[in-house]
Design an enzyme around this catalytic site. Sequence first.
Site, short mmCIF file in Angstrom:
data_model
loop_
_atom_site.label_atom_id
_atom_site.label_comp_id
_atom_site.label_asym_id
_atom_site.label_seq_id
_atom_site.Cartn_x
_atom_site.Cartn_y
_atom_site.Cartn_z
CG ASN A 108 5.55 0.85 0.08
OD1 ASN A 108 6.67 0.76 -0.42
ND2 ASN A 108 4.53 1.42 -0.55
CG PHE A 112 11.93 0.23 -7.09
CD1 PHE A 112 10.57 0.43 -6.89
CD2 PHE A 112 12.62 1.16 -7.87
CE1 PHE A 112 9.92 1.53 -7.45
CE2 PHE A 112 11.98 2.26 -8.43
CZ PHE A 112 10.64 2.44 -8.21
CB SER A 170 8.93 4.72 -6.15
OG SER A 170 9.29 4.33 -4.84
CG ASN A 172 9.49 4.17 -0.62
OD1 ASN A 172 9.44 5.00 0.28
ND2 ASN A 172 8.43 3.46 -1.00
CB THR A 173 14.06 5.02 -5.80
OG1 THR A 173 13.68 3.65 -5.66
CG2 THR A 173 15.36 5.11 -6.57
CE LYS A 208 1.79 3.81 -9.60
NZ LYS A 208 1.69 2.43 -9.14
CG ASN A 237 3.74 5.45 -6.85
OD1 ASN A 237 3.54 4.80 -5.82
ND2 ASN A 237 4.63 5.10 -7.75
C1 LIG Z 1 3.34 -2.37 -0.39
C2 LIG Z 1 3.24 -1.53 -1.65
C3 LIG Z 1 4.23 -1.64 -2.62
C4 LIG Z 1 4.14 -0.88 -3.80
N1 LIG Z 1 5.11 -1.01 -4.76
C5 LIG Z 1 5.00 -0.32 -5.92
C6 LIG Z 1 5.94 -0.49 -6.97
O1 LIG Z 1 6.88 -1.29 -6.88
N2 LIG Z 1 5.79 0.27 -8.08
C7 LIG Z 1 4.76 1.15 -8.25
O2 LIG Z 1 4.66 1.79 -9.30
N3 LIG Z 1 3.84 1.32 -7.28
C8 LIG Z 1 3.93 0.60 -6.14
N4 LIG Z 1 2.98 0.77 -5.16
C9 LIG Z 1 1.90 1.79 -5.36
C10 LIG Z 1 0.61 1.16 -5.91
O3 LIG Z 1 0.79 0.62 -7.18
C11 LIG Z 1 -0.51 2.24 -5.96
O4 LIG Z 1 -0.12 3.24 -6.88
C12 LIG Z 1 -0.77 2.89 -4.61
O5 LIG Z 1 -0.64 1.96 -3.58
C13 LIG Z 1 -2.16 3.53 -4.54
O6 LIG Z 1 -3.17 2.55 -4.73
P1 LIG Z 1 -3.97 1.84 -3.51
O7 LIG Z 1 -4.46 2.93 -2.62
O8 LIG Z 1 -5.04 1.06 -4.18
O9 LIG Z 1 -2.97 0.96 -2.82
C14 LIG Z 1 3.05 0.01 -3.98
C15 LIG Z 1 2.05 0.10 -2.99
C16 LIG Z 1 2.13 -0.67 -1.86
C17 LIG Z 1 1.03 -0.56 -0.82
#
Ligand SMILES: Cc1cc2nc3c(=O)[nH]c(=O)nc-3n(C[C@H](O)[C@H](O)[C@H](O)COP(=O)(O)O)c2cc1C
Length: 348
Positions: A108, A112, A170, A172-173, A208, A237
């Site tokens: 992704n 934000f 993140s 993406n910022t 995080k 993350n």
């Molecule tokens: C579509 C998507 C959006 C995410 N948005 C955020 C976010 O806004 N803030 C954040 O701290 N992590 C965000 N994450 C990261 C997740 O919280 C997590 O740290 C990461 O996906 C690893 O866990 P997983 O393998 O169980 O998905 C996002 C992950 C995904 C897949």
Amino acid sequence: MNYQIINSFINKFDPELSHSLAIQFLKNFYIPIFSSKDDEILKINILGKEFSNPIGLAAGFDKNAEVYDKMIALGFGFAEVGTITPKPQEGNLKPRVFRLLEDEAIINRLGFPNEGLIKIKSRIETKKTEGILGINIGPNKDSVSRIDDYIECFKNFHNLCSYICINISSPNTENLRNFHDQENLKSLLSEISKIKKILDSKIPVVLKISPDINDVDIDVICKNILEFNLDGLVLTNTSVKLRESLLSTQKNELGGLSGAPIKENSNLIIKKFFKIIKNQVPIIGVGGISSGISAYEKIRAGASLLQLYTGLVYKGPFIVKTIKQELAELLKKDGFSSLEKAVGVDSK
Ligand SMILES: Cc1cc2nc3c(=O)[nH]c(=O)nc-3n(C[C@H](O)[C@H](O)[C@H](O)COP(=O)(O)O)c2cc1C
């Protein structure tokens, strides 16, 4: 109906569309409570709270705090909403979420998107939940001072949740991850600690972290979190690396990779942090959890609490119940009398 069948249908939609349909469904339909009785062995006291089970909803799923109460009713031990920024923002151009089916992964680059703190704050104020809520905060893309943005969010949310998560990871910022550097991290944490004092706030604060860091970064982060008495770490993350072994044709899309392919690296980062900070600072482990065994690995690596997002997308909402059952069985099979006793046994 089997979730695999439903999922193969859902996979035909754009991932963001499926996600907003899921949010609408959760918002508008009654969810029966699945969490009535968790196995006693899963109970843990962390961040000044008693968690009936350690499985949490990771940030990003409920960005605007619309369904966290429903997710807790589904059996999650806690839920983290956000990332929330001071002003509302649209995020990056679409398409910006990609399902890598062959890899059980997601990339992704959302950036934000969220409704901003005023709207989300009033939603949280009116939505009462007995459950444990974490609020994940970050800066706006066009912010003049990123530290001021974190402070603004902190001031608004510190008395509305069980903990605040400061998201510096993140991908993406642009340049957000520069907060992993010694001077930037120190400035951020010192401002957070000042505002906590001014507000006389006792809210636990967790940080995080990115999985794309080296051993020097880990030392710097440990030094700072101990100096500023941080209450916890969320590890990790999404990753901008680890693309080589992926099978999907979308593997080179820009953004953060989550799901199965980041599991091992996240576990390694948890182990490295645990070796330094031991039990002084609890770890919330996240990255690639999709079964009881993958949850157990993270506990043994050093996590006291867990979170997941991508596993939920691939396996559906009943994943939480399955993970809890399997985790309880694994703990008992290995002779542990409590979850706490298993934390970090592979990192000592
Ligand atoms: C579509 C998507 C959006 C995410 N948005 C955020 C976010 O806004 N803030 C954040 O701290 N992590 C965000 N994450 C990261 C997740 O919280 C997590 O740290 C990461 O996906 C690893 O866990 P997983 O393998 O169980 O998905 C996002 C992950 C995904 C897949």
